[in-house]
Design an enzyme around this catalytic site. Structure first.
Site, PDB file in Angstrom:
ATOM      1  N   ARG A 147       5.450  13.495  14.272  1.00  0.00           N
ATOM      2  CA  ARG A 147       5.621  14.273  13.046  1.00  0.00           C
ATOM      3  C   ARG A 147       4.335  14.372  12.242  1.00  0.00           C
ATOM      4  NH1 ARG A 147      11.550  13.659  12.205  1.00  0.00           N
ATOM      5  NH2 ARG A 147      11.384  14.633  10.187  1.00  0.00           N
ATOM      6  N   TYR A 150       2.634  17.546  10.641  1.00  0.00           N
ATOM      7  CA  TYR A 150       3.224  18.082   9.408  1.00  0.00           C
ATOM      8  C   TYR A 150       2.971  17.142   8.231  1.00  0.00           C
ATOM      9  CZ  TYR A 150       6.829  20.309   6.462  1.00  0.00           C
ATOM     10  OH  TYR A 150       7.505  20.957   5.452  1.00  0.00           O
ATOM     11  N   LYS A 154       0.485  18.093   5.139  1.00  0.00           N
ATOM     12  CA  LYS A 154       0.988  18.224   3.768  1.00  0.00           C
ATOM     13  C   LYS A 154       0.289  17.221   2.851  1.00  0.00           C
ATOM     14  CE  LYS A 154       4.040  21.583   4.057  1.00  0.00           C
ATOM     15  NZ  LYS A 154       3.843  22.862   3.338  1.00  0.00           N
ATOM     16  N   ASP A 276      11.780   9.167  13.433  1.00  0.00           N
ATOM     17  CA  ASP A 276      12.789   9.903  12.653  1.00  0.00           C
ATOM     18  C   ASP A 276      13.143   9.055  11.427  1.00  0.00           C
ATOM     19  OD1 ASP A 276      14.723  11.827  12.108  1.00  0.00           O
ATOM     20  OD2 ASP A 276      16.258  10.846  13.331  1.00  0.00           O
TER      21      ASP A 276
HETATM   22  N1  UDP Z   1      19.459  15.664  13.933  1.00  0.00           N
HETATM   23  C1  UDP Z   1      20.550  15.489  14.757  1.00  0.00           C
HETATM   24  N2  UDP Z   1      20.916  16.514  15.566  1.00  0.00           N
HETATM   25  C2  UDP Z   1      20.265  17.715  15.582  1.00  0.00           C
HETATM   26  C3  UDP Z   1      19.159  17.884  14.723  1.00  0.00           C
HETATM   27  C4  UDP Z   1      18.770  16.831  13.923  1.00  0.00           C
HETATM   28  O1  UDP Z   1      21.184  14.420  14.769  1.00  0.00           O
HETATM   29  O2  UDP Z   1      20.678  18.595  16.335  1.00  0.00           O
HETATM   30  C5  UDP Z   1      19.082  14.564  13.024  1.00  0.00           C
HETATM   31  C6  UDP Z   1      17.625  14.145  13.090  1.00  0.00           C
HETATM   32  O3  UDP Z   1      17.442  13.145  14.065  1.00  0.00           O
HETATM   33  C7  UDP Z   1      17.388  13.616  11.677  1.00  0.00           C
HETATM   34  C8  UDP Z   1      18.346  14.435  10.812  1.00  0.00           C
HETATM   35  O4  UDP Z   1      19.280  15.024  11.702  1.00  0.00           O
HETATM   36  O5  UDP Z   1      17.727  12.271  11.578  1.00  0.00           O
HETATM   37  C9  UDP Z   1      17.652  15.525  10.040  1.00  0.00           C
HETATM   38  O6  UDP Z   1      16.864  16.239  10.948  1.00  0.00           O
HETATM   39  P1  UDP Z   1      16.208  17.627  10.586  1.00  0.00           P
HETATM   40  O7  UDP Z   1      15.478  18.078  11.800  1.00  0.00           O
HETATM   41  O8  UDP Z   1      17.215  18.553  10.015  1.00  0.00           O
HETATM   42  O9  UDP Z   1      15.200  17.335   9.398  1.00  0.00           O
HETATM   43  P2  UDP Z   1      14.179  16.178   9.029  1.00  0.00           P
HETATM   44  O10 UDP Z   1      14.206  15.100  10.076  1.00  0.00           O
HETATM   45  O11 UDP Z   1      12.876  16.843   8.954  1.00  0.00           O
HETATM   46  O12 UDP Z   1      14.684  15.677   7.733  1.00  0.00           O
END
Ligand code: UDP
Length: 322
Positions: A147, A150, A154, A276
């Site tokens: 990650r 990004y 930022k 994550d």
């Molecule tokens: N996630 C999930 N299934 C999906 C997409 C994302 O379980 O199909 C989980 C991902 O592992 C994370 C959370 O949802 O813990 C949010 O992910 P997202 O990609 O929406 O945004 P970010 O991680 O950037 O907050």
């Protein structure tokens, strides 16, 4: 405190994205003249309806800003792919748009004497060790993780804004945006809400990464845009978190979306990506005290509106895949 309206000229980079396009709509509704720049790498032309006060320019802000010489009153930098899927497919583009691109846009704002608004992110906190996250928290970011393109871009953009503000006197603001969703999201965006809605509507399994206990706090795009306009007009520098305190586990998100869609889909548990973040929720004290910000849309109402939008686009044949 400045109010932007009739006669105000505003530049929005990333104007065809989810947040950018809703922001453009809000600025047009206030009477502003808006120039939206986008290279349509992740934004969509369909997100911008034609309007007599809207100019759409297809351009990559890393290569400059072909938007004429007439000064802008405000420059809002929202151009950047923002989904973890994009972090895998467009890492160099992300690094460029939030470094070289940010410097170009900052230079333009400085030359015009415009107010500058930087779209930063909760990702600057990385996998946070402090919960909820106040703006004073410096974060926990893996600088070479999947990650990092990004997160670090930022963070660079924030540093660039801080330098222009501190050393060049630029009137600037930084907003840290927390998980925002709403109508117009790309179905193949890869983030949790568009994935789950697309999967539920297609009757396919909802893909929960890991055991689904990780959390995010969901913000409906209209609430975010209200906060962005408040910040723009406030004259505050920030950084200011914007989002909501509706913190849900990913498992809860799957349940809500299955219930709201009435879908027979099952839930399928798959591997969790590395780095994550485990928990995420904004501390909104600064947004409340500095801006009078208060989110209005409960996640059930926001998700329902988003589901309706996805369903309408599916029915119109615009969304073919889950
Ligand atoms: N996630 C999930 N299934 C999906 C997409 C994302 O379980 O199909 C989980 C991902 O592992 C994370 C959370 O949802 O813990 C949010 O992910 P997202 O990609 O929406 O945004 P970010 O991680 O950037 O907050």
């Amino acid at each position: 405190m400045t109010t932007y309206g009739t006669g105000s000229r505003i530049l929005v980079t990333g104007g065809a994205g989810l947040v950018g396009s809703h922001l453009v709509d809000a600025l047009l509704a206030k009477g502003c003249d808006v120039t939206a720049v986008d290279n349509f790498s992740t934004g969509s032309r369909a997100n911008l309806e034609s309007h007599e006060r809207l100019t759409v320019v297809e351009a990559d802000v890393t290569e400059g800003l072909p938007v004429g010489d007439e000064p802008f009153d405000a420059v809002l930098h929202f151009a950047c792919p923002a989904s973890p899927v994009d972090f895998e497919t467009l890492p160099v583009e992300i690094l460029r748009v939030d470094s070289v691109g940010t410097l170009h846009v900052l230079d333009r704002a400085l030359a015009d004497g415009a107010r500058f608004l930087m779209a930063s992110t909760s990702e600057v906190y990385g996998d946070p060790l402090v919960h909820p996250q106040p703006e004073s928290y410096w974060g926990n970011v893996n600088p070479i993780g999947i990650r990092s393109c990004y997160d670090e871009a930022k963070r660079f953009s924030e540093a660039a804004v801080a330098a222009y503000h501190r050393h060049k006197g630029l009137d600037a603001a930084i907003v840290r945006i927390f998980n925002t969703y709403g109508p117009r999201m790309r179905p193949d965006d890869g983030r949790v809400i568009p994935n789950f809605i697309s999967q539920a509507l297609a009757g396919e399994p909802l893909t929960v990464y890991g055991d689904g206990s990780q959390t995010r706090s969901l913000c409906y795009v209209d609430d975010l845009v209200n906060g962005l306009v408040l910040l723009l007009e406030s004259g505050e520098y920030g950084p200011v978190n914007l989002g909501t305190e509706y913190e849900l586990t990913v498992g809860e998100m799957a349940e809500v979306i299955l219930r709201l869609t009435g879908s027979p889909s099952k839930v399928e548990y798959t591997d969790r990506p590395s780095d994550d973040p485990e928990r995420r929720r904004p501390d909104l004290t600064a947004a409340r005290t500095l801006l009078g910000y208060e989110p209005q849309v409960h996640y059930e109402a926001g998700l329902k509106a988003t589901i309706d939008d996805f369903a309408a686009r599916r029915a119109a044949g615009e969304l073919t895949s889950a």
